[in-house]
Design a protein around this motif. Sequence first.
Motif, PDB file in Angstrom:
ATOM      1  N   UNK A 100      -2.558   5.199   0.601  1.00 45.20           N
ATOM      2  CA  UNK A 100      -2.864   5.118   2.033  1.00 45.20           C
ATOM      3  C   UNK A 100      -3.490   6.425   2.525  1.00 45.20           C
ATOM      4  N   UNK A 101      -2.964   7.547   2.044  1.00 46.07           N
ATOM      5  CA  UNK A 101      -3.514   8.837   2.448  1.00 46.07           C
ATOM      6  C   UNK A 101      -4.963   8.980   1.980  1.00 46.07           C
ATOM      7  N   UNK A 102      -5.239   8.553   0.751  1.00 49.54           N
ATOM      8  CA  UNK A 102      -6.610   8.637   0.230  1.00 49.54           C
ATOM      9  C   UNK A 102      -7.545   7.699   1.012  1.00 49.54           C
ATOM     10  N   UNK A 103      -7.053   6.499   1.298  1.00 49.90           N
ATOM     11  CA  UNK A 103      -7.871   5.557   2.067  1.00 49.90           C
ATOM     12  C   UNK A 103      -8.088   6.052   3.495  1.00 49.90           C
ATOM     13  N   UNK A 104      -7.080   6.677   4.073  1.00 54.93           N
ATOM     14  CA  UNK A 104      -7.229   7.232   5.413  1.00 54.93           C
ATOM     15  C   UNK A 104      -8.344   8.271   5.427  1.00 54.93           C
ATOM     16  N   UNK A 105      -8.358   9.133   4.416  1.00 51.86           N
ATOM     17  CA  UNK A 105      -9.430  10.119   4.315  1.00 51.86           C
ATOM     18  C   UNK A 105     -10.793   9.451   4.187  1.00 51.86           C
ATOM     19  N   UNK A 106     -10.860   8.413   3.382  1.00 58.20           N
ATOM     20  CA  UNK A 106     -12.113   7.689   3.191  1.00 58.20           C
ATOM     21  C   UNK A 106     -12.539   6.975   4.477  1.00 58.20           C
ATOM     22  N   UNK A 107     -11.581   6.552   5.262  1.00 55.15           N
ATOM     23  CA  UNK A 107     -11.904   5.837   6.514  1.00 55.15           C
ATOM     24  C   UNK A 107     -12.523   6.774   7.548  1.00 55.15           C
ATOM     25  N   UNK A 108     -12.483   8.069   7.292  1.00 59.82           N
ATOM     26  CA  UNK A 108     -13.034   9.052   8.225  1.00 59.82           C
ATOM     27  C   UNK A 108     -14.459   9.479   7.845  1.00 59.82           C
ATOM     28  N   UNK A 109     -15.029   8.807   6.849  1.00 52.34           N
ATOM     29  CA  UNK A 109     -16.409   9.136   6.478  1.00 52.34           C
ATOM     30  C   UNK A 109     -17.329   8.773   7.648  1.00 52.34           C
ATOM     31  N   UNK A 110     -18.545   9.258   7.561  1.00 53.75           N
ATOM     32  CA  UNK A 110     -19.487   9.097   8.675  1.00 53.75           C
ATOM     33  C   UNK A 110     -19.969   7.654   8.844  1.00 53.75           C
ATOM     34  N   UNK A 111     -20.198   6.966   7.749  1.00 51.88           N
ATOM     35  CA  UNK A 111     -20.761   5.609   7.803  1.00 51.88           C
ATOM     36  C   UNK A 111     -19.843   4.605   7.116  1.00 51.88           C
ATOM     37  N   UNK A 112     -20.069   3.346   7.435  1.00 47.74           N
ATOM     38  CA  UNK A 112     -19.419   2.217   6.750  1.00 47.74           C
ATOM     39  C   UNK A 112     -17.896   2.229   6.902  1.00 47.74           C
ATOM     40  N   UNK A 113     -17.460   2.306   8.141  1.00 48.99           N
ATOM     41  CA  UNK A 113     -16.020   2.288   8.414  1.00 48.99           C
ATOM     42  C   UNK A 113     -15.629   1.177   9.388  1.00 48.99           C
ATOM     43  N   UNK A 114     -16.530   0.258   9.647  1.00 45.96           N
ATOM     44  CA  UNK A 114     -16.221  -0.863  10.540  1.00 45.96           C
ATOM     45  C   UNK A 114     -15.401  -1.900   9.775  1.00 45.96           C
ATOM     46  N   UNK A 115     -14.679  -2.767  10.483  1.00 49.70           N
ATOM     47  CA  UNK A 115     -13.806  -3.735   9.801  1.00 49.70           C
ATOM     48  C   UNK A 115     -14.483  -4.550   8.709  1.00 49.70           C
ATOM     49  N   UNK A 116     -15.726  -4.935   8.896  1.00 51.34           N
ATOM     50  CA  UNK A 116     -16.420  -5.751   7.907  1.00 51.34           C
ATOM     51  C   UNK A 116     -17.074  -4.962   6.790  1.00 51.34           C
ATOM     52  N   UNK A 117     -17.041  -3.629   6.880  1.00 52.73           N
ATOM     53  CA  UNK A 117     -17.667  -2.791   5.855  1.00 52.73           C
ATOM     54  C   UNK A 117     -16.786  -2.705   4.608  1.00 52.73           C
ATOM     55  N   UNK A 118     -17.452  -2.514   3.485  1.00 48.50           N
ATOM     56  CA  UNK A 118     -16.746  -2.344   2.216  1.00 48.50           C
ATOM     57  C   UNK A 118     -16.063  -0.985   2.170  1.00 48.50           C
ATOM     58  N   UNK A 149       0.869  -1.179   0.000  1.00 44.89           N
ATOM     59  CA  UNK A 149       0.000   0.000   0.000  1.00 44.89           C
ATOM     60  C   UNK A 149       0.904   1.227   0.000  1.00 44.89           C
ATOM     61  N   UNK A 150       0.972   1.913  -1.128  1.00 46.34           N
ATOM     62  CA  UNK A 150       1.861   3.075  -1.227  1.00 46.34           C
ATOM     63  C   UNK A 150       1.270   4.259  -0.454  1.00 46.34           C
ATOM     64  N   UNK A 151       2.135   5.199  -0.107  1.00 45.15           N
ATOM     65  CA  UNK A 151       1.738   6.329   0.734  1.00 45.15           C
ATOM     66  C   UNK A 151       0.586   7.131   0.151  1.00 45.15           C
ATOM     67  N   UNK A 152       0.618   7.390  -1.149  1.00 49.58           N
ATOM     68  CA  UNK A 152      -0.431   8.184  -1.778  1.00 49.58           C
ATOM     69  C   UNK A 152      -1.798   7.507  -1.628  1.00 49.58           C
TER      70      UNK A 152
END
Length: 169
Positions: free
Chosen positions: A48-66, A43-46
Amino acid sequence: MGELRALRWRDVDFANHTLHVRENYTHNQVRRPKSGKVRAVPLIDLAAARLDGLSRRELFTQPGDLVFCNPLGSYVHDGDLRRRFYAALRLAGLWHRRHEDKPITFHDLRHTFGTLAVKVWDLPTVQGYMGHSDIKTTMGYVHHVPKTEHADQLSRLVGSADPATPALA
């Protein structure tokens, strides 16, 4: 595309810079990846940064969520994903490439990874990351391997030849 559509937050390992490819979602079915094998890819830094931002959304961020889901938290339709991809091509100024003899496709992202990967890793490593069951598939990327080191080695050999020695025909 199917592997991205099936990616869950539990598959994203930020600490170890790794994505785990465990599933593939195609034709409305969840399956093992095409190779049948679970694999880990860097997982390259760029990204990872985008995914980190997406992981901060309001919904669907639990381990089993898409990771990439529709507004209801379910699988993104492949057509919707393609439309987003083509919109990104437009924003990047690459949309004109869609109309040439060989237009850019979503699958080209995979080929781009393979082309870049062979420049930095040996073929068995690339084979594992790409999930190729046969090294012959990975060999299709060999022509992208830089020849700089080999050219330098050969140049040193030729340059060190004794000029008094007759040239070989």
